[in-house]
Enzyme design. Structure first.
Site: not given
Ligand code: NDP
Length: 483
Positions: A150, A152, A228, A231, A249, A283, A450, A457
């Site tokens: 992601a 952040n 997210s 995804t 995650e 997150c 959930k 990690e």
């Molecule tokens: P996204 O889900 O939009 O993207 C995450 C990654 O997945 C990006 O590299 C994205 O590429 C890639 N991706 C998108 N579509 C696909 C697909 N179909 N198959 C494989 N990979 C794909 O999240 P964000 O980048 O917007 O990050 C925010 C989200 O991440 C929030 O929901 C947040 O809560 C979560 N998060 C969770 C954390 C945790 O540890 N639990 C920590 C930090 C964030 P691209 O962006 O280049 O399109």
């Protein structure tokens, strides 16, 4: 351009360019200025990365674990030596204030490399006595793994995936978010300088399509996604075809519960840390702040005063405490949540407007009177929006906290030791903090339950995610066959 890398990708131990891939622009969120242009990986680039990773993995897995650990430790040293430069790069790419990136990003990535570098030589199996016979287990690497990050915490996420994966003897192809393509390349470079074989850790750029290509490629043995829920579902479905193991995650809507007996300033500080650090783009943020009725007026008063004192501004100014959101789309999304909360009847205590003309800053809003059914209390905002919800009783608040489909994190502030542990035990969350919030030292496992995902990690638990167990049963006597 201020942060243009040598080339878009880092593959097989070197920079790699293929201008046939779609252009991805990285913008400085404080001004919107383009700071770098890279190209998405073409099938040819992906192919080279996966082939190189396969070759490197065989070499790497054959090395002694102490030697593998030494490479990770040397890479940690390089990140530490370059911390100031990497912090600036991360600030330009994400918009997070330099006051944060100097202490939280490459530095925590280095912690992770040190932790798993130290652990590498201690990863092993066990012996199981079976009377005359015995069995033993071996911890084997999985092979070539894929990491998808992601935007952040770009370098931290890359390290949280790469360090345990490599310590276990795997190779990795990592795809950063298209919003923040830059710092993972520097990790790849540092690992090669530290002695990792060419191709052990590769970085390829691209959007979701490149992530999907990795998820479905038969050469990839395991996937780890930070992103997210939406995804996460797609990646999980894509991996089902293998089937291949997945660590997810994902997002959260975590509760932070403040009881009447809490230390007021600590609880306010915890709530602010859990909503405003990195402009709220974390997150595990405690975005549902449940405050018990007795302390709520004083809590809101101190929260408003301290929130109004937050210094927004130029992220490169060391005095700035809050920077912009990572993209204009994210700013628009956050502003829409704020308008929606007002429309649904939440009381805006302070903040909530766009700040400045250039860049994607939002004055952090505090809402009071938020109810469980409001959109802002149910959906992940991923921005600096703090919602206060009232409550009267312990049992009531634990039940309400658990109604969310998410289960990443939770927090409780109380001076009552027994209550702190009882509430933590009752909360449906992967990580709970008592009288603290959002601290994620590498020593402790991190991950959700959930809809927030599964797998862990960090900590020793990460070894389970990046290795497979082989059991060997050894017969020590005649075979007792019934035939
Ligand atoms: P996204 O889900 O939009 O993207 C995450 C990654 O997945 C990006 O590299 C994205 O590429 C890639 N991706 C998108 N579509 C696909 C697909 N179909 N198959 C494989 N990979 C794909 O999240 P964000 O980048 O917007 O990050 C925010 C989200 O991440 C929030 O929901 C947040 O809560 C979560 N998060 C969770 C954390 C945790 O540890 N639990 C920590 C930090 C964030 P691209 O962006 O280049 O399109």
């Amino acid at each position: 351009m201020e942060a243009q890398p040598t080339a878009s990708h880092f593959v097989d131990g070197d920079w790699l360019e293929d201008t046939a891939g779609a252009v991805i622009e990285s913008r400085y969120p404080a001004t919107g200025a383009v700071i770098a242009r890279v190209h998405a990986a073409t099938p040819a680039v992906l192919d080279r990365a996966l082939e190189a990773a396969g070759r490197a993995q065989a070499d790497w897995a054959a090395r002694r674990p102490v030697e593998r650990g030494r490479v990770l430790l040397r890479a940690a040293g390089l990140l530490r030596a370059r911390n100031a430069e990497l912090a600036r790069l991360e600030t330009l790419d994400t918009g997070k204030p330099i006051a944060e990136t100097l202490v939280a990003d490459a530095a925590s990535g280095a912690d992770c490399l040190e932790y798993f570098g130290g652990l590498a030589a201690a990863i092993g199996g066990e012996t199981i006595p079976l009377g005359r016979d015995f069995a033993y287990t071996l911890r084997e690497p999985l092979g070539v793994c894929a990491g998808i990050g992601a935007w952040n915490y770009p370098i931290q996420i890359a390290c949280w995936k790469a360090a345990p994966a490599l310590a276990c003897g795997n190779a990795m192809v990592f795809k950063p978010s298209e919003l923040t393509p830059l710092s993972a390349l520097r990790l790849a470079q540092a690992l090669v300088e530290a002695g990792a074989p060419s191709g052990l850790f590769n970085v390829v750029q691209g959007a979701g399509a490149v992530g999907h290509a990795l998820a479905t490629d038969a050469r990839v043995a395991k996937l780890s996604l930070t992103g997210s829920v939406e995804t996460g579902r797609k990646v999980y479905a894509a991996a089902a075809d293998g089937p291949k193991p997945v660590t997810l995650e994902l997002g959260g809507k975590s509760p932070l519960i403040v009881f009447d007996d809490a230390d007021l300033e600590d609880a306010v500080g915890g709530a602010m840390l859990g909503n405003f650090y990195s402009a709220g783009q974390i997150c595990s943020n405690g975005t549902r702040v449940f405050v018990q009725d007795g302390i709520r007026p004083r809590f809101l008063e101190r929260l408003a005063a301290r929130t109004e004192a937050i210094r927004l501004g130029d992220p490169l100014d060391p005095a700035t405490q809050m920077g912009p959101l990572a993209s204009d789309a994210q700013m628009a999304r956050v502003l829409a949540f704020i308008e929606g909360a007002i429309a649904e009847g939440a009381r805006l205590v302070t903040g909530g407007r766009r700040w400045g003309n250039a860049g994607w800053h939002v004055e952090p809003p505090v809402f009071d009177g938020v109810t469980d059914d409001m959109t802002v209390a149910r959906e992940e905002v991923f921005g600096p929006v703090l919602s206060v919800l009232g409550f009267a009783e312990e049992a009531e608040v634990v039940a309400r906290a658990n109604t969310s489909p998410f289960g990443l994190a939770a927090g409780v502030f109380t001076r009552d030791l027994a209550r702190g542990h009882r509430v933590a035990a009752g909360l449906e969350a992967g990580v709970c903090w008592i009288n603290a919030y959002n601290l994620t030292p590498v020593e402790m496992p991190f991950g959700g339950v959930k809809a927030s995902g599964f797998g862990r990690e960090n900590g020793r638990a990460a070894i389970d995610a990046w290795s497979r167990l082989k059991t060997v049963h050894v017969g020590m006597g005649p075979v007792d066959a019934p035939f």
